[in-house]
Each structure stands twice: as C-alpha cells, then as structure tokens.
Design a protein around this motif. Structure first.
Motif, short mmCIF file in Angstrom:
data_model
loop_
_atom_site.label_atom_id
_atom_site.label_comp_id
_atom_site.label_asym_id
_atom_site.label_seq_id
_atom_site.Cartn_x
_atom_site.Cartn_y
_atom_site.Cartn_z
N ASN A 162 10.00 5.19 -0.75
CA ASN A 162 10.90 5.50 0.35
C ASN A 162 10.57 4.66 1.59
N GLU A 163 11.35 4.85 2.65
CA GLU A 163 11.18 4.04 3.86
C GLU A 163 9.81 4.25 4.51
N ASP A 164 9.34 5.49 4.54
CA ASP A 164 8.03 5.75 5.14
C ASP A 164 6.92 5.03 4.38
N GLU A 165 7.02 5.02 3.06
CA GLU A 165 6.03 4.33 2.25
C GLU A 165 6.10 2.82 2.45
N LEU A 166 7.33 2.30 2.65
CA LEU A 166 7.48 0.87 2.93
C LEU A 166 6.78 0.49 4.22
N ASN A 167 6.90 1.34 5.22
CA ASN A 167 6.24 1.09 6.51
C ASN A 167 4.72 1.08 6.34
N GLU A 168 4.22 1.99 5.51
CA GLU A 168 2.77 2.05 5.26
C GLU A 168 2.30 0.80 4.53
N LEU A 169 3.10 0.35 3.56
CA LEU A 169 2.77 -0.87 2.83
C LEU A 169 2.76 -2.08 3.75
N ILE A 183 -0.89 -7.42 -11.12
CA ILE A 183 0.20 -7.77 -10.20
C ILE A 183 -0.20 -7.45 -8.76
N ILE A 184 -0.88 -6.33 -8.57
CA ILE A 184 -1.35 -5.96 -7.23
C ILE A 184 -2.34 -7.00 -6.72
N ASN A 185 -3.21 -7.49 -7.59
CA ASN A 185 -4.16 -8.53 -7.18
C ASN A 185 -3.42 -9.78 -6.71
N ILE A 200 9.14 -3.06 -14.97
CA ILE A 200 8.25 -2.15 -14.24
C ILE A 200 9.08 -1.53 -13.12
N ASP A 201 9.29 -0.23 -13.18
CA ASP A 201 10.17 0.44 -12.24
C ASP A 201 9.34 1.20 -11.20
N ILE A 202 9.45 0.80 -9.94
CA ILE A 202 8.72 1.45 -8.85
C ILE A 202 9.72 1.89 -7.78
N ASN A 203 9.66 3.14 -7.41
CA ASN A 203 10.55 3.67 -6.37
C ASN A 203 9.71 4.15 -5.19
N PHE A 212 -0.45 3.07 -5.01
CA PHE A 212 0.47 3.20 -6.14
C PHE A 212 -0.12 4.03 -7.29
N SER A 213 -1.42 4.29 -7.24
CA SER A 213 -2.12 5.04 -8.30
C SER A 213 -1.95 4.38 -9.66
N PHE A 214 -2.02 3.05 -9.67
CA PHE A 214 -1.88 2.32 -10.93
C PHE A 214 -3.15 2.47 -11.77
N LYS A 215 -2.96 2.59 -13.08
CA LYS A 215 -4.09 2.70 -14.00
C LYS A 215 -4.08 1.59 -15.05
N GLU A 216 -2.91 1.02 -15.31
CA GLU A 216 -2.79 -0.01 -16.33
C GLU A 216 -3.26 -1.37 -15.80
#
Length: 265
Positions: A198-205, A237-239, A193-196, A227-231
């Motif tokens: 950036n630094e700003d998004e890391l701060n938000e997370l 994994i998010i849970n 599972i490949d997720i990319n 992440f807008s996951f649908k699967e």
C-alpha cells in the motif's frame, strides 16, 4: 431532536463522521454514539491508473502474440511432437500435479523434450540459457528441430522489452512510488512474483532506498525484513535492488546456470 449537525472529515484513504447537537455534543441514538469512520484503499491518480491499464494491455498483447505464434507452428510441431504445447502449459506445475494429454500422470518429468536421445537434461546442457540457443540459431546455417525455433521465437516475443516509462525519461524519474510499482509489474510479468503493497508501505520503502547513510548490506537486511522473504530467489532480487550482487541460478531457478554464478550480476 431539535436540530443537529453532521460533521465529516474526508481524506484520501478514510472518512470520519459525527452527529452533534447545537452545542456540539455527540448525539446518542439506540444506545450508540453517532460517530465513526471508514478506512478504504487510497484512490489512484490518473497517471497510476494509466500505468495499470498499460500493464494489462501489454499482458494481453503478449498472450495474443504467443497464441499467434503457436497457431503458426502448430501443424509442423504436431508432426514431430504432439504433446509439446501441452507439456509447456503443464511446466508451471510440480511433477505430482502434472497431467498428460489423456489426463493421466506423465511417465517422464520433462517439460520440453522426451525423446530417449534428447531430453531436457541434454537441452539445458547444450543451451544453459535461452540466449545460447538464440545465438546459435543466428550464427549457424543448419537445419534445427522446429521446437528449438519455436522456443527462441517464443522468448523474443514474450520478452521484447517494456514501455513502463512512457513519456518519462529514466534519467529524470523522481516519483519513487510509480517507479517501484513499475518494478513490481515487471516482477509479476517476467518472473511471476506477485507483491502487493500500500501507499504507506511505499513511503517506508522510499525512506530505506534514499538513506545514503545505509550500506548495501543494511538496506538488504531491512528490505528482507520488510517483505519477510524466505526463498533464495526473492532474497537474491532484494540484494540486486539494494545495490548488491546475486546469482543467476537463484533468480531464474535454474540449476544449469550454476556454472555462471561466478559471474554474478
């Protein structure tokens, strides 16, 4: 032009520039104001680069270990099943994209075993997970199909743990950015599972994870929206990382694991 100034505003992820006269008024040249900016990807720290290098080397060593294992087993496996390695390689594709050794569409949809008396269905019924197979091979003193031995050793060599926290005690980790990048590396290497981000998004997370006032369900909802996951797999994994539970069959995309879903992790 009788003298001018060049002003630069340099940051970690951008640089701004302007050309002014001695009165600090922006100069115009060829009907264009001489000012602008460039945004680029934030540079990584030495520790981050070292982590990425370690990840690449770990991946290369894993491939090398698997290649060595296949070389060792090749002669004996070819005596039993000439197309075994090829089917394993093709198993990543959907049925309509698979090819047999001759480049034709395979007659059977199985990835591992194609004998009439023992197919993939029989294998998964007998060994719901690879750990069931490993456990039986260890405890029983019997002669097994060479392919079963290969599968067990392949799993051990491929999933032998990681050293992403080298030099850092997991109890004392305080850098969310590096730790979450380590987690993304695990997802990429273990579950493909490949997720990319950036630094700003890391701060938000980080803000979402650290908010003690948010419930598990709230965090899970926000992360899925982020992440807008649908699967189902990604949502499971998010849970988990939100502090909730997930079904093994969804994470590993294996219908044979449904009987263990009642023991959700």
């Amino acid at each position: 032009m009788n003298g001018y100034y060049i002003g630069l505003d340099m940051g970690t992820g951008s640089i701004g520039w302007a050309v002014t006269d001695k009165e600090y008024k922006i100069i115009r040249k060829h009907n264009k104001m001489l000012w602008g900016f460039r945004i680029f990807e934030t540079a990584n720290t030495a520790e981050e680069r070292r982590t990425f290098r370690a990840g690449r080397r770990r991946s290369e060593r894993k491939k090398q270990r698997i290649n060595f294992l296949q070389e060792i087993f090749a002669e004996e496996i070819s005596k039993v099943d000439e197309g075994f390695y090829h089917r394993l390689k093709e198993s990543r594709y959907v049925p309509e994209d698979k090819k047999d050794l001759d480049g034709n569409m395979p007659k059977l949809p199985y990835n591992l075993f194609v004998e009439c008396e023992f197919t993939d269905k029989d294998y998964h019924k007998k060994y719901p997970t690879i750990y069931h197979l490993r456990n039986e091979l260890i405890k029983k003193d019997e002669k097994y199909d060479i392919r079963l031995l290969y599968l067990a050793l392949h799993h051990i060599l491929k999933h032998r743990g990681h050293f992403l926290f080298e030099g850092r005690s997991i109890e004392n980790i305080s850098d969310f950015s590096l730790t979450f990048k380590d987690f993304l590396t695990c997802l990429r290497e273990e579950l493909e599972i490949d997720i990319n981000i950036n630094e700003d998004e890391l701060n938000e997370l980080e803000e979402i994870f650290k908010d003690a006032n948010k419930s598990i369900k709230k965090k899970s909802t926000e992360l899925n929206k982020f992440f807008s996951f649908k699967e189902k797999r990604e949502k499971a994994i998010i849970n988990l990382i939100s502090g909730g539970k997930a079904k093994l069959s969804e994470i590993f995309q294996n219908e044979e694991l449904k009987e263990f879903d009642k023991d959700s992790i």
